[in-house]
Design an enzyme around this catalytic site. Structure first.
Site, PDB file in Angstrom:
ATOM      1  N   TYR A 142       0.821  -1.212   0.000  1.00  0.00           N
ATOM      2  CA  TYR A 142       0.000   0.000   0.000  1.00  0.00           C
ATOM      3  C   TYR A 142       0.858   1.267   0.000  1.00  0.00           C
ATOM      4  O   TYR A 142       0.414   2.309  -0.443  1.00  0.00           O
ATOM      5  CB  TYR A 142      -0.895   0.037   1.250  1.00  0.00           C
ATOM      6  CG  TYR A 142      -2.223  -0.667   1.140  1.00  0.00           C
ATOM      7  CD1 TYR A 142      -2.315  -1.963   0.628  1.00  0.00           C
ATOM      8  CD2 TYR A 142      -3.386  -0.043   1.581  1.00  0.00           C
ATOM      9  CE1 TYR A 142      -3.541  -2.600   0.561  1.00  0.00           C
ATOM     10  CE2 TYR A 142      -4.613  -0.682   1.510  1.00  0.00           C
ATOM     11  CZ  TYR A 142      -4.683  -1.965   1.005  1.00  0.00           C
ATOM     12  OH  TYR A 142      -5.895  -2.590   0.950  1.00  0.00           O
ATOM     13  N   LYS A 188       3.585 -15.329   1.600  1.00  0.00           N
ATOM     14  CA  LYS A 188       3.723 -15.999   0.303  1.00  0.00           C
ATOM     15  C   LYS A 188       5.216 -16.243   0.109  1.00  0.00           C
ATOM     16  O   LYS A 188       5.844 -15.819  -0.875  1.00  0.00           O
ATOM     17  CB  LYS A 188       3.113 -15.103  -0.794  1.00  0.00           C
ATOM     18  CG  LYS A 188       2.990 -15.756  -2.151  1.00  0.00           C
ATOM     19  CD  LYS A 188       1.913 -16.833  -2.244  1.00  0.00           C
ATOM     20  CE  LYS A 188       1.978 -17.539  -3.588  1.00  0.00           C
ATOM     21  NZ  LYS A 188       1.084 -18.714  -3.658  1.00  0.00           N
ATOM     22  N   ASP A 220      -2.634 -18.160  -0.121  1.00  0.00           N
ATOM     23  CA  ASP A 220      -3.661 -18.825  -0.940  1.00  0.00           C
ATOM     24  C   ASP A 220      -4.292 -19.970  -0.168  1.00  0.00           C
ATOM     25  O   ASP A 220      -5.513 -20.148  -0.150  1.00  0.00           O
ATOM     26  CB  ASP A 220      -3.086 -19.286  -2.295  1.00  0.00           C
ATOM     27  CG  ASP A 220      -1.779 -20.061  -2.178  1.00  0.00           C
ATOM     28  OD1 ASP A 220      -1.180 -20.095  -1.079  1.00  0.00           O
ATOM     29  OD2 ASP A 220      -1.357 -20.656  -3.189  1.00  0.00           O
ATOM     30  N   ASP A 244      -6.120  -7.227   4.274  1.00  0.00           N
ATOM     31  CA  ASP A 244      -7.282  -6.561   3.677  1.00  0.00           C
ATOM     32  C   ASP A 244      -8.204  -7.603   3.062  1.00  0.00           C
ATOM     33  O   ASP A 244      -9.416  -7.604   3.297  1.00  0.00           O
ATOM     34  CB  ASP A 244      -6.804  -5.573   2.609  1.00  0.00           C
ATOM     35  CG  ASP A 244      -7.956  -4.850   1.939  1.00  0.00           C
ATOM     36  OD1 ASP A 244      -8.860  -4.389   2.664  1.00  0.00           O
ATOM     37  OD2 ASP A 244      -7.966  -4.753   0.698  1.00  0.00           O
ATOM     38  N   ASP A 248     -11.952  -9.375   4.858  1.00  0.00           N
ATOM     39  CA  ASP A 248     -13.275  -9.355   4.210  1.00  0.00           C
ATOM     40  C   ASP A 248     -13.826 -10.776   4.103  1.00  0.00           C
ATOM     41  O   ASP A 248     -15.011 -11.020   4.337  1.00  0.00           O
ATOM     42  CB  ASP A 248     -13.196  -8.750   2.797  1.00  0.00           C
ATOM     43  CG  ASP A 248     -13.511  -7.257   2.783  1.00  0.00           C
ATOM     44  OD1 ASP A 248     -13.212  -6.576   3.794  1.00  0.00           O
ATOM     45  OD2 ASP A 248     -14.042  -6.771   1.760  1.00  0.00           O
TER      46      ASP A 248
HETATM   47  C1  IPM Z   1     -10.215  -1.448   4.626  1.00  0.00           C
HETATM   48  C2  IPM Z   1     -10.529  -0.787   3.299  1.00  0.00           C
HETATM   49  C3  IPM Z   1      -9.402   0.189   2.969  1.00  0.00           C
HETATM   50  C4  IPM Z   1      -8.133  -0.612   2.834  1.00  0.00           C
HETATM   51  C5  IPM Z   1      -9.660   1.042   1.722  1.00  0.00           C
HETATM   52  C6  IPM Z   1     -10.968   1.811   1.826  1.00  0.00           C
HETATM   53  C7  IPM Z   1      -8.523   1.988   1.455  1.00  0.00           C
HETATM   54  O1  IPM Z   1     -10.730  -1.747   2.311  1.00  0.00           O
HETATM   55  O2  IPM Z   1     -10.098  -0.741   5.638  1.00  0.00           O
HETATM   56  O3  IPM Z   1     -10.107  -2.680   4.638  1.00  0.00           O
HETATM   57  O4  IPM Z   1      -7.859  -1.193   1.773  1.00  0.00           O
HETATM   58  O5  IPM Z   1      -7.380  -0.690   3.814  1.00  0.00           O
HETATM   59 MG    MG Z   2     -10.735  -3.748   2.995  1.00  0.00          MG
END
Ligand code: IPM
Ligand code: MG
Length: 355
Positions: A142, A188, A220, A244, A248
């Site tokens: 990032y 990885k 993975d 990240d 999710d």
């Molecule tokens: C998160 C979000 C952020 C990230 C975005 C909105 C920049 O997806 O907090 O997980 O990628 O960190």
């Molecule tokens: Mg995110």
């Protein structure tokens, strides 16, 4: 009586609605825990860009650094998607994390028994899941340099220094010590040099925590194992982009991304926010689930303010509301006795938390 200064960053989309509910719940627990909150609002994201031309005005950083903790809603929306990268809401958020120095992002994923049917996975696979993703937040691909693009090439750099890995690894091991004492470090290393360093340094730090069992897993495989058998995980230690993605994925174990809170810590001032985004498609309709933000407020009480009793009260109140069958629209099909609006859900939880 103790007064805490909380910076409120409501942001875009559903951000303002869900923060209002978290504030309602905070004020409800305050009255019975002999504490008090004073709030100061600050702008970030698209709304900040619209007013000031900058998604992260300096004033927002100042207000945040001047508080005891930051409670943050969500940012972003289609309206701002075509701005140059540095003006986009997401760039404001990344810069904010970096400026504050919050390098450790804690993302717990738990499954509420009451919502066991809400997940797309089978109940027998997810019952009792209780894991914590510890994600490095201000390094890795990032932020790595060089980065850029021209007409025919785009490039980013995944880079970690030994010091960056050491400090996030300590966070993960310390958290594991308060839980089931297992850390699975995700990398990885079969392909990436940066991951080989990551694995070596995590292993070294792990020697300082002989009680914690350390394992390593390729990212993975981790993505697959999370769906196959999520209960094998206690703490998952990851770099920025792997965390990240996996967080999710982990959120779906619980049935709705609207349930999961997060804490970004490691610096003087921490940031507490739901892991979901600003959901512009449902903003203003009163149907957003405020629970992730309410639980983020509870993490704030615990990690930033050391107010564990108040934090426990909020968590119990959320569980009770779910147990009694109150559901926002996202979860309406799952054992709902009563479907309620964003603000009704906030009031019900506030009411239970005040007892
Ligand atoms: C998160 C979000 C952020 C990230 C975005 C909105 C920049 O997806 O907090 O997980 O990628 O960190
Ligand atoms: Mg995110």
């Amino acid at each position: 009586m103790k007064t805490y200064k909380i910076a409120l960053i409501k942001g875009d989309g559903i951000g303002p609605e869900i923060i209002d509910e978290a504030v309602k719940v905070l004020d409800a627990v305050a009255s019975c825990c002999d504490i008090e909150f004073s709030y100061e609002e600050a702008l970030m994201g698209g709304c900040a860009y619209d007013i000031t031309g900058d998604p992260l005005p300096q004033e927002t950083i100042n207000i945040s650094l001047n508080s005891d903790a930051v409670l943050f809603g969500a940012i972003g929306g289609q309206k701002w998607d075509n701005l140059p990268r540095e003006k986009r809401p997401e760039s404001g958020l990344l810069r904010f994390r970096k400026e504050l120095g919050v390098y450790a992002n804690l993302r717990p994923a738990t499954v509420f028994d009451e919502l066991i049917n809400a997940s797309s996975l089978k109940p027998e696979v997810i019952k009792g899941v209780d894991l914590m993703v510890v994600r490095e937040l201000i390094g890795g691909i990032y932020f790595g340099e060089p980065r850029g693009r021209d007409e025919n090439r785009g490039w980013n750099t995944m880079v970690y220094t030994r010091d960056e890995i050491v400090r996030i690894a300590h966070q993960a091991f310390k958290i594991a010590m308060t839980r089931s004492k297992r850390v699975c470090s995700i990398d990885k290393a079969n392909v990436l040099d940066v991951s080989q360093l990551w694995r070596d340094v995590v292993t070294e730090v792990g020697r300082e925590y002989p009680e914690v069992e350390l394992t390593h897993m390729y990212v993975d495989n981790a993505a697959m194992q999370l769906i196959r058998d999520p209960r094998q995980f206690d703490v998952m230690l990851t770099g920025n982009i792997f965390g990240d993605i996996l967080s999710d994925e982990a959120s779906m174990l619980s049935g709705s991304i609207g349930l999961l809170p997060s804490a970004s810590i490691g610096a003087k001032i921490g940031v507490y926010e739901p892991i979901h985004g600003s959901a512009p498609d449902i903003a203003g309709q009163g149907i957003a689930n405020p629970i992730a933000t309410i639980l983020s407020a509870s993490m704030m009480l615990r990690y930033a303010l050391g107010e564990n009793i108040a934090a426990d009260k909020i968590e119990s109140a959320v569980k009770r509301a779910l147990k009694e069958g109150y559901r926002t629209k996202d979860l309406a099909q799952y054992d709902a006795k009563e479907v309620c609006s964003t603000s009704e859900m906030g009031s019900i939880i506030a009411n239970y938390a005040a007892k």
